[in-house]
Design a protein around this motif. Sequence first.
Motif, PDB file in Angstrom:
ATOM      1  N   VAL A 149       9.524 -11.054   3.713  1.00 56.19           N
ATOM      2  CA  VAL A 149      10.264 -10.480   2.589  1.00 56.19           C
ATOM      3  C   VAL A 149       9.392 -10.461   1.348  1.00 56.19           C
ATOM      4  O   VAL A 149       8.800 -11.466   0.972  1.00 56.19           O
ATOM      5  CB  VAL A 149      11.554 -11.284   2.324  1.00 56.19           C
ATOM      6  N   VAL A 150       9.297  -9.288   0.741  1.00 57.68           N
ATOM      7  CA  VAL A 150       8.572  -9.161  -0.526  1.00 57.68           C
ATOM      8  C   VAL A 150       9.595  -9.352  -1.635  1.00 57.68           C
ATOM      9  O   VAL A 150      10.763  -9.006  -1.458  1.00 57.68           O
ATOM     10  CB  VAL A 150       7.905  -7.769  -0.611  1.00 57.68           C
ATOM     11  N   ASP A 151       9.149  -9.927  -2.758  1.00 60.85           N
ATOM     12  CA  ASP A 151       9.987 -10.170  -3.939  1.00 60.85           C
ATOM     13  C   ASP A 151      11.182  -9.213  -3.984  1.00 60.85           C
ATOM     14  O   ASP A 151      11.025  -8.004  -4.101  1.00 60.85           O
ATOM     15  CB  ASP A 151       9.129  -9.987  -5.196  1.00 60.85           C
ATOM     16  N   THR A 152      12.353  -9.769  -3.898  1.00 60.41           N
ATOM     17  CA  THR A 152      13.528  -8.924  -3.716  1.00 60.41           C
ATOM     18  C   THR A 152      13.935  -8.159  -4.970  1.00 60.41           C
ATOM     19  O   THR A 152      14.766  -7.272  -4.915  1.00 60.41           O
ATOM     20  CB  THR A 152      14.728  -9.752  -3.236  1.00 60.41           C
ATOM     21  N   GLN A 153      13.398  -8.545  -6.103  1.00 53.69           N
ATOM     22  CA  GLN A 153      13.757  -7.818  -7.327  1.00 53.69           C
ATOM     23  C   GLN A 153      12.924  -6.552  -7.492  1.00 53.69           C
ATOM     24  O   GLN A 153      13.116  -5.786  -8.408  1.00 53.69           O
ATOM     25  CB  GLN A 153      13.564  -8.709  -8.567  1.00 53.69           C
ATOM     26  N   VAL A 154      11.959  -6.370  -6.586  1.00 52.22           N
ATOM     27  CA  VAL A 154      10.995  -5.295  -6.790  1.00 52.22           C
ATOM     28  C   VAL A 154      11.677  -3.922  -6.765  1.00 52.22           C
ATOM     29  O   VAL A 154      12.605  -3.658  -6.015  1.00 52.22           O
ATOM     30  CB  VAL A 154       9.854  -5.391  -5.750  1.00 52.22           C
ATOM     31  N   TRP A 155      11.239  -3.097  -7.657  1.00 55.54           N
ATOM     32  CA  TRP A 155      11.743  -1.735  -7.777  1.00 55.54           C
ATOM     33  C   TRP A 155      10.523  -0.860  -8.045  1.00 55.54           C
ATOM     34  O   TRP A 155       9.513  -1.377  -8.527  1.00 55.54           O
ATOM     35  CB  TRP A 155      12.772  -1.665  -8.923  1.00 55.54           C
ATOM     36  N   PRO A 156      10.571   0.441  -7.710  1.00 64.99           N
ATOM     37  CA  PRO A 156       9.343   1.237  -7.865  1.00 64.99           C
ATOM     38  C   PRO A 156       8.710   1.111  -9.251  1.00 64.99           C
ATOM     39  O   PRO A 156       9.399   1.159 -10.259  1.00 64.99           O
ATOM     40  CB  PRO A 156       9.822   2.660  -7.613  1.00 64.99           C
ATOM     41  N   ASP A 157       7.422   0.948  -9.247  1.00 61.80           N
ATOM     42  CA  ASP A 157       6.657   0.885 -10.482  1.00 61.80           C
ATOM     43  C   ASP A 157       6.209   2.307 -10.826  1.00 61.80           C
ATOM     44  O   ASP A 157       5.860   3.080  -9.945  1.00 61.80           O
ATOM     45  CB  ASP A 157       5.434  -0.001 -10.240  1.00 61.80           C
ATOM     46  N   VAL A 158       6.229   2.623 -12.110  1.00 57.73           N
ATOM     47  CA  VAL A 158       5.919   4.001 -12.521  1.00 57.73           C
ATOM     48  C   VAL A 158       4.499   4.408 -12.105  1.00 57.73           C
ATOM     49  O   VAL A 158       4.229   5.572 -11.792  1.00 57.73           O
ATOM     50  CB  VAL A 158       6.169   4.186 -14.034  1.00 57.73           C
ATOM     51  N   GLU A 159       3.601   3.426 -12.081  1.00 57.89           N
ATOM     52  CA  GLU A 159       2.218   3.733 -11.693  1.00 57.89           C
ATOM     53  C   GLU A 159       2.168   4.196 -10.225  1.00 57.89           C
ATOM     54  O   GLU A 159       1.447   5.139  -9.875  1.00 57.89           O
ATOM     55  CB  GLU A 159       1.397   2.454 -11.871  1.00 57.89           C
ATOM     56  N   LYS A 160       2.974   3.505  -9.388  1.00 60.96           N
ATOM     57  CA  LYS A 160       3.045   3.882  -7.974  1.00 60.96           C
ATOM     58  C   LYS A 160       3.622   5.298  -7.819  1.00 60.96           C
ATOM     59  O   LYS A 160       3.184   6.071  -6.975  1.00 60.96           O
ATOM     60  CB  LYS A 160       3.917   2.888  -7.207  1.00 60.96           C
ATOM     61  N   ILE A 161       4.618   5.593  -8.666  1.00 63.41           N
ATOM     62  CA  ILE A 161       5.222   6.929  -8.625  1.00 63.41           C
ATOM     63  C   ILE A 161       4.141   7.974  -8.946  1.00 63.41           C
ATOM     64  O   ILE A 161       4.021   9.004  -8.272  1.00 63.41           O
ATOM     65  CB  ILE A 161       6.393   7.045  -9.648  1.00 63.41           C
ATOM     66  N   GLY A 162       3.323   7.669  -9.949  1.00 62.91           N
ATOM     67  CA  GLY A 162       2.255   8.595 -10.353  1.00 62.91           C
ATOM     68  C   GLY A 162       1.231   8.792  -9.252  1.00 62.91           C
ATOM     69  O   GLY A 162       0.838   9.921  -8.931  1.00 62.91           O
ATOM     70  N   GLN A 163       0.821   7.665  -8.634  1.00 60.72           N
ATOM     71  CA  GLN A 163      -0.207   7.768  -7.581  1.00 60.72           C
ATOM     72  C   GLN A 163       0.332   8.496  -6.350  1.00 60.72           C
ATOM     73  O   GLN A 163      -0.345   9.341  -5.782  1.00 60.72           O
ATOM     74  CB  GLN A 163      -0.712   6.372  -7.215  1.00 60.72           C
ATOM     75  N   LEU A 164       1.555   8.138  -5.979  1.00 63.35           N
ATOM     76  CA  LEU A 164       2.166   8.805  -4.823  1.00 63.35           C
ATOM     77  C   LEU A 164       2.356  10.296  -5.079  1.00 63.35           C
ATOM     78  O   LEU A 164       2.055  11.132  -4.231  1.00 63.35           O
ATOM     79  CB  LEU A 164       3.541   8.197  -4.567  1.00 63.35           C
ATOM     80  N   GLY A 165       2.863  10.608  -6.262  1.00 63.34           N
ATOM     81  CA  GLY A 165       3.112  12.009  -6.613  1.00 63.34           C
ATOM     82  C   GLY A 165       1.833  12.822  -6.575  1.00 63.34           C
ATOM     83  O   GLY A 165       1.810  13.933  -6.017  1.00 63.34           O
ATOM     84  N   SER A 166       0.752  12.262  -7.126  1.00 62.72           N
ATOM     85  CA  SER A 166      -0.487  13.046  -7.129  1.00 62.72           C
ATOM     86  C   SER A 166      -1.044  13.179  -5.724  1.00 62.72           C
ATOM     87  O   SER A 166      -1.602  14.214  -5.354  1.00 62.72           O
ATOM     88  CB  SER A 166      -1.514  12.455  -8.100  1.00 62.72           C
ATOM     89  N   ARG A 167      -0.875  12.132  -4.879  1.00 60.60           N
ATOM     90  CA  ARG A 167      -1.337  12.231  -3.489  1.00 60.60           C
ATOM     91  C   ARG A 167      -0.554  13.319  -2.730  1.00 60.60           C
ATOM     92  O   ARG A 167      -1.123  14.121  -2.007  1.00 60.60           O
ATOM     93  CB  ARG A 167      -1.134  10.886  -2.785  1.00 60.60           C
TER      94      ARG A 167
END
Lengths: 343, 242
Positions: B186-204
């Motif tokens: 289990v990864v930290d259960t409070q985790v929610w998408p980080d905006v940086e990840k959204i940016g990297q995923l979107g550009s990919r």
Amino acid sequence: MTKLVLGIESSCDETAAAVVDEDQNVLSSVVATQVEAHAEFGGVVPDLAARMHTEAIGGVVTKALKDAELELKDISTIAVTQMPGLIGSLLVGVSFAEGLSLSTGLPLYGIDHIEGHIWSGFMQDPSLTWPLMALVVSGGHTALYRYDGLGQITMISRTVDDAAGEAFDKVAALLKLSYPGGPSVQKAAETGNPKAFKFPRGQVKKKPLHFSFSGLKTSVLYTLKGQDGLRSDINLENYSVPDVAASFQEAVVDALISKTFKALEAEKLKTLIVCGGVAANSRLRERLQERGEKRRIKVVVPPLKLCTDNAMMIAGLGAAYLKEGRAPDSIGLDAKARSSLSR
Amino acid sequence: MIVLAIETAGPVGGVAIIASGRLTSKIEFQTQGQLGARLTPAIDKVMKEAGLSHDVPPDMITVDIGPGSYTGIRVGLAAAKGLAFGWQRPLVGVSSMNALAEEAPEGSEKVVTVIDARKGEVYASIFDRVKDPATNLMAWRLVFSPGIISPVKLAEKIGDDQVTLVGNAANTIRQVFGKNAKNVEVVDTQVWPDVEKIGQLGSRLYQRGRLDDALSLTPVYMRPTAPEMATGRKRKRSTSKI
């Protein structure tokens, strides 16, 4: 060259965009209505409304520009409905407008939908001058305002419970007429006797200019169910639906007219604008003109397309602000469920 | 390539500018209450920090389209549409599930993203790790998206597989496994998408040829509206009438 304002409206269940110039000429007006989607559920479903605005907003703004044969670079200012309305719906229009403002550098005005509705009177009759009285009567609002100049609005009175349009919707449901109730009740009332039933005219204790429609709705319910309210099923075969519809409509119109003209007298005003969806009611229009002529009050009722929710009035008011030289609003408008004009 | 990323689906929202894959500027904010008044000033600020303006636009915009907070996603997406429309720049919607999968630690081979959907249910997606032929980098590929599901049924679907659970309902699922949770991380259960990840995923995604229609892009909702569920009737898509 005359300056052009792009108006965006998404406060309830219509997604709308329009282009109006500084002289109040309408270059385009697009309204995407959700009425059919909500009709299935008997009233506006806020979550559904917000979903449909999100889907429609881009296409509606694109069409408004296309219909006016314009591109974004031809626009001078954006005007968007900031309040009042369903918060989830308002946020879609406001967020889109702000994104557009940031990416174009265009200034932005946040518009109060109520002042927009009242402004539609000036678009209908450019000869109007302040001060005047406005009756805003729709599914969400029923109130009287004193209008002394752009942005200078004072609420005189309002409904203490249901809006008049809401009462039409509820009574339509009781009479098994279609949603929205305004047009269906009016249609049924055409062949009915407005004096067949004595329904209350909604007096509010110590506030003679305020409106109340919930007692009227209950009175219709009890008429159909029997005084003791014990008959659980409403058997419409026992009543003439046209008579109930006509008597109900007459009670609403009577209440609106008597309080409005009392307020005109109290404020010593000679001009009246009547706007909002219920202003489309032909019986109300007829009685307003009649009473206006008798009392020498100028009554302006904009046509249907300006009375129901639209973006012409938002763009038009934005254009009036622009002409007046009002400073634009900063990015980060706070969409609000309630009007700044409510007390 | 300069990317403007917007994240408003979770409790902590953010906007970021990512230039050539590196974070240039980022602002985070609470999304609860008056998000509309907070998001666009934040966009204005990151743009200025990154030297962007209405006439110096980013190359693309990417936004989290959910699932997550309905209002949050609509505010983010509506602003993104307005930006894309004004700049005439491409818009790419990113799934919050896909962005959550990015939070899994290196070495994970299979990820189950799982968020609380209330009413005793969760919203889940299952990903495995593959090599992206376009970039030659490892990426998460969606294998299966059950959507709304009960924790017990989801646990059955996972079975004996070795998985990493990511999201605010990760612990709920682990509890279903009880003592048999040895295959479940289990990864930290409070985790929610980080905006940086959204940016990297979107550009990919964009580099792989993904391009959304900025005008018609819609959020991913967990469920139909309440009256649609109550009546069992579904409105026809896009029934707005012009």
